[in-house]
Design a protein around this motif. Structure first.
Motif, PDB file in Angstrom:
ATOM      1  N   TRP A 142     -24.136   7.533  -4.185  1.00 10.69           N
ATOM      2  CA  TRP A 142     -23.981   6.901  -2.598  1.00 10.69           C
ATOM      3  C   TRP A 142     -25.217   7.789  -2.020  1.00 10.69           C
ATOM      4  O   TRP A 142     -25.715   7.053  -0.957  1.00 10.69           O
ATOM      5  N   ASN A 183     -11.127  14.774   3.750  1.00  8.04           N
ATOM      6  CA  ASN A 183     -12.157  13.855   4.014  1.00  8.04           C
ATOM      7  C   ASN A 183     -13.464  14.333   4.922  1.00  8.04           C
ATOM      8  O   ASN A 183     -14.435  13.807   4.430  1.00  8.04           O
ATOM      9  N   ILE A 184     -13.312  14.971   5.907  1.00 12.69           N
ATOM     10  CA  ILE A 184     -14.035  15.621   6.774  1.00 12.69           C
ATOM     11  C   ILE A 184     -14.892  16.519   5.907  1.00 12.69           C
ATOM     12  O   ILE A 184     -16.265  16.482   6.119  1.00 12.69           O
ATOM     13  N   LYS A 185     -14.447  17.283   5.016  1.00 16.33           N
ATOM     14  CA  LYS A 185     -15.298  18.215   4.376  1.00 16.33           C
ATOM     15  C   LYS A 185     -16.086  17.155   3.430  1.00 16.33           C
ATOM     16  O   LYS A 185     -17.358  17.613   3.239  1.00 16.33           O
ATOM     17  N   ALA A 186     -15.503  16.230   2.869  1.00 14.29           N
ATOM     18  CA  ALA A 186     -16.415  15.209   1.810  1.00 14.29           C
ATOM     19  C   ALA A 186     -17.352  14.874   2.792  1.00 14.29           C
ATOM     20  O   ALA A 186     -18.740  14.526   2.116  1.00 14.29           O
ATOM     21  N   ALA A 187     -17.286  14.156   3.909  1.00 14.31           N
ATOM     22  CA  ALA A 187     -18.320  13.701   4.629  1.00 14.31           C
ATOM     23  C   ALA A 187     -19.139  14.780   5.167  1.00 14.31           C
ATOM     24  O   ALA A 187     -20.545  14.532   4.997  1.00 14.31           O
ATOM     25  N   TRP A 188     -18.871  15.854   5.387  1.00 10.06           N
ATOM     26  CA  TRP A 188     -19.847  17.008   5.786  1.00 10.06           C
ATOM     27  C   TRP A 188     -20.760  17.270   4.483  1.00 10.06           C
ATOM     28  O   TRP A 188     -21.944  17.419   4.669  1.00 10.06           O
ATOM     29  N   ARG A 189     -20.136  17.257   3.131  1.00 10.97           N
ATOM     30  CA  ARG A 189     -21.025  17.658   2.233  1.00 10.97           C
ATOM     31  C   ARG A 189     -21.929  16.337   1.869  1.00 10.97           C
ATOM     32  O   ARG A 189     -23.190  16.459   1.462  1.00 10.97           O
ATOM     33  N   LEU A 190     -21.423  15.042   2.168  1.00 13.67           N
ATOM     34  CA  LEU A 190     -22.429  13.730   1.944  1.00 13.67           C
ATOM     35  C   LEU A 190     -23.566  13.966   2.917  1.00 13.67           C
ATOM     36  O   LEU A 190     -24.655  13.657   2.505  1.00 13.67           O
ATOM     37  N   LEU A 191     -23.312  14.504   4.030  1.00 14.21           N
ATOM     38  CA  LEU A 191     -24.356  14.308   5.075  1.00 14.21           C
ATOM     39  C   LEU A 191     -25.527  15.612   4.877  1.00 14.21           C
ATOM     40  O   LEU A 191     -26.509  15.380   4.999  1.00 14.21           O
ATOM     41  N   THR A 220     -25.645   1.052  13.074  1.00 17.98           N
ATOM     42  CA  THR A 220     -24.273   0.996  13.208  1.00 17.98           C
ATOM     43  C   THR A 220     -23.605   0.610  14.400  1.00 17.98           C
ATOM     44  O   THR A 220     -22.731  -0.275  14.540  1.00 17.98           O
TER      45      THR A 220
END
Lengths: 689, 65
Positions: free
Chosen positions: A86, B4-12, A292
């Protein structure tokens, strides 16, 4: 049961797709809801991704998920880094999505919504996505080599040189046309100019922050930058209302063009951390955020498309650019359907991050689907405007007349009613003095976006939305402009280094200044001519850019087709061969028309002769007589450039056919440069990530 | 939700390169100095790493039209 359910779902998606596409295609005379476009796109994309892309990955390329990728084998923790798919998708998409898919569809909307929409959808799934995916695969199998290197290894030195020259020329034309788009958005608009100007010091602040104040704190610095950018949009409005300050930012196109050139030169020689890198961060966030937001707004608001399916301009008499539907709709859409430039990212950059060949479909094919969707949204934003307004914004003064009354009379006579009052009201709402003759696509897209955003998120803020949209386009046009100038500089240094090794040293100051000046001079020339041209310049530059871009795509597809043949996959060679054939047909016929057409608005030579005749007859105003000789020389230069592009195209196509023929009859050819198999050890480790 | 928030933060963080230095340290620990006793290589400081990383990231074609 499970299988049956899946089948039913795919049948429903197919039915929805067929219904939406036929609905769009057969609709006549009535307004059509933009949601149909979204439905058509999503179903076409899902079917293509699920079936065609899977089939290409499994049968044609035979991707092997047990095979170690360059990222794994050459992992050095810096540029070769195995990265979550991703994340790679995000990087890849951010790299391929530029201003092209926003500008092209806006210009192509002069033919009506239908031709452009169909090409955006089907050109992408059959051409652009295939090109990106196959190139990504081939480069992954070749230690992440660049397109130019692959062309040299697999076809021969001719292919390699053609790829290099093609890339360099497309870069020059691209930057010029993008510069022109920004200039046309800023001319006599203190608000837009002030906001765009503010992006430069903001980028520098962010650069300092990341480099020295808090090294490596990328997100903190970017958040600061985004806030400052939003403030700069508001501040532009204050400046615009200030009687003294606004004069500082109120300029003619020519003056702004000189500023853009000075900026491009500075950006090419300044260190990357100061301007280029931070600006790129900001533009990426703003780009992804705005796109978006636009998608959400279109879905909430469900605007009506007011442009007819096809206009009378398919006969070649369009005001924005001259030329018939075939082949010019394909040349104009360019990046939104198939973009040769992507093959430069798909080779060299992205393969260095890829963990597993299995992800090639999602990243190569999937990211281009998303780009095509962006192009579709640009098409929607352009066609939700009243057609009269759309043409008033985009038609150059040289075609509809300088006086507003003449312009509206002319446009209304085409069957697209518009009034001076209507345009004035719109300009007031957008906080501009006038919106007439802002050719180039950015302003009409901004008006379209502002009206969509305005209706969805607050009507009162139209002027703010408009200038936000202008800032959004300008910031990443300028990013492409300075990144492109820098790449052009490196390429030139590389080429000159063959003759004079000292010139090849990328940090030797005289070489840096000399090559940067040469690159800026190259695109600066076309930008200058574009600005002084009363027909707007875009009508000349955009087709030239389209031809160059499709030429680069053809080079990538030639390399791919040649490799497929050499890999004993002749029976699948049509997968890249058919899009290649189509590109050869459209670029050659567009080039032929640009060179040989008698129509002064299409043929470069015809245009030059017409100007020369008028100049000799003394029918020009003294002002126009002064610039006419330059325009004549430029038109002739453009004609020769087009001829050069098309010659390059045929040369590389013949080279590919020669190599393929030799292989098929058993004669010697350059061997396949594929790296031999080594098993991946990352599979288990990375699945969890 | 929190996950989920943590995962999103890691992704960012990962997408923006905010965690590039941490990943570099991990890579360093995994691949260098695995069995050295005396003269171990030292990883770069955050500032030096970031300099190199940024300069390398901007070599070659990175943006399209």
């Amino acid at each position: 049961m499970h299988k049956l359910l899946k089948k039913i779902i795919w049948i429903l998606i197919t039915l929805l797709g067929v219904a939406a596409v036929t609905g769009i295609a057969l609709n006549r005379g009535e307004h059509i809801n933009a949601l149909w476009f979204v439905a058509a796109a999503l179903s076409v994309y899902s079917i293509a991704y699920r079936f065609y892309a899977s089939w290409i990955a499994a049968e044609v390329l035979t991707v092997d998920d047990t095979r170690a990728t360059p990222a794994e084998r050459l992992d050095n923790g810096k540029d070769f880094v195995p990265t979550n798919r991703w994340i790679v998708f995000g990087h890849h998409f951010a790299a391929i999505a530029g201003p092209g898919p926003l500008v092209g569809p806006t210009l192509a909307a002069q033919f009506g919504y239908l031709p452009g929409t169909l090409w955006i959808l089907f050109g992408a799934v059959l051409g652009g996505c295939v090109q990106d995916m196959v190139t990504l695969f081939l480069s992954t199998r070749r230690d992440a080599k660049s397109l130019g290197q692959m062309a040299r290894d697999e076809l021969g030195p001719l292919g390699g040189t053609a790829a290099l020259v093609g890339t360099f020329s497309i870069m020059i034309i691209l930057i010029a046309v993008l510069g022109l788009v920004v200039v046309n958005a800023m001319k006599h608009s203190p608000w837009a100019t002030a906001t765009v100007a503010a992006t430069i010091p903001i980028a520098m602040i962010v650069g300092f922050y990341m480099r020295f104040f808090r090294p490596g704190q990328v997100l903190e610095a970017s958040a600061l930058g985004v806030i400052l950018l939003l403030l700069s949009v508001v501040a532009g409005g204050w400046i615009d209302n200030h009687p003294e300050l606004r004069k500082l930012f109120d300029h003619e196109g020519l003056m702004l063009a000189w500023c853009v050139m000075a900026y491009g030169f500075a950006a090419a020689i300044l260190p990357v951390w100061l301007l280029l890198a931070p600006r790129d961060y900001l533009s990426t966030y703003i780009k992804v955020g705005t796109i978006t937001l636009l998608a959400v707004a279109i879905i909430i608001l469900q605007p009506e498309v007011k442009m007819p399916a096809m206009t009378q301009f398919i006969d070649g008499t369009g005001p924005i650019f001259g030329g018939k539907l075939f082949p010019f709709v394909f040349i104009t859409i360019a990046c939104g359907a198939i973009s040769g430039f992507h093959s430069l990212i798909a080779s060299g950059t992205t393969p260095k991050l890829l963990i597993n060949e299995r992800d090639i479909r999602m990243i190569g094919y999937g990211a281009m689907l998303l780009e095509s969707f962006v192009a579709l949204m640009a098409m929607i934003a352009a066609t939700v405007l009243d057609p009269g307004v759309f043409f008033a914004i985009n038609s150059p003064a040289g075609v509809v007349g300088l006086a507003e009354v003449d312009a509206v009379a002319k446009i209304s006579s085409w069957g697209f009613p518009v009034t001076v009052e209507q345009m004035q009201l719109l300009a007031n709402q957008m906080g501009e003095s006038t919106l007439f003759a802002r050719t180039g696509g950015a302003p009409s897209l901004a008006v379209g976006m502002a009206s969509i955003f305005g209706s969805a998120f607050g009507e009162k803020l139209l002027a703010l939305w408009y200038h936000f949209a202008i800032m959004f386009e300008a910031i990443f046009i300028l990013t492409t402009l300075d990144a492109g100038t820098r790449v052009g500089r490196f390429m030139l240094q590389d080429m000159l280094g063959n003759f004079w090794p000292k010139m090849g040293e990328t940090s030797w100051a005289p070489s840096v200044v000399f090559t940067s000046a040469l690159v800026v001079g190259g695109w600066g020339y076309f930008l200058y001519i574009g600005v002084i041209d009363p027909n707007g310049g875009v009508n000349i530059l955009w087709p030239l850019f389209g031809i160059a871009n499709q030429l680069l795509a053809a080079i990538a597809l030639c390399v791919a087709t040649g490799i497929l043949v050499k890999s004993d996959k002749f029976k699948y060679a049509w997968v890249t061969g058919v899009p290649l054939l189509w590109l050869v047909v459209i670029t050659s016929s567009a080039a032929w028309e640009k060179i040989a057409s008698d129509d002064v608005r299409i043929g470069f030579f015809a245009g030059a002769e017409d100007l020369a005749a008028k100049l000799a007859a003394g029918s020009f105003t003294p002002e126009k007589a002064k610039i006419a000789p330059q325009l004549i020389v430029n038109l002739q230069l453009d004609a020769w450039l087009t001829l050069f592009f098309v010659a390059l195209l045929w040369l590389i196509v013949f080279d590919m056919l020669r190599v393929s023929y030799r292989y098929l009859v058993g004669k010697s050819v350059p061997p396949l440069a594929e790296v031999s198999y080594s098993p991946s050890r990352l599979i288990e480790e990375w699945v969890r990530d | 939700m929190l996950n989920n928030i943590k995962a999103a933060w890691r992704l960012l963080r990962r997408l923006s390169g905010d965690d590039a230095y941490e990943r570099y340290l991990e890579h360093f620990a995994r691949h260098h100095n695995v069995d050295c006793l005396h003269a171990c290589d030292r990883p770069l400081s955050k500032k030096d790493f970031f300099k190199q990383w940024q300069d390398e990231k901007w070599h070659g074609v990175k943006r399209c039209c």
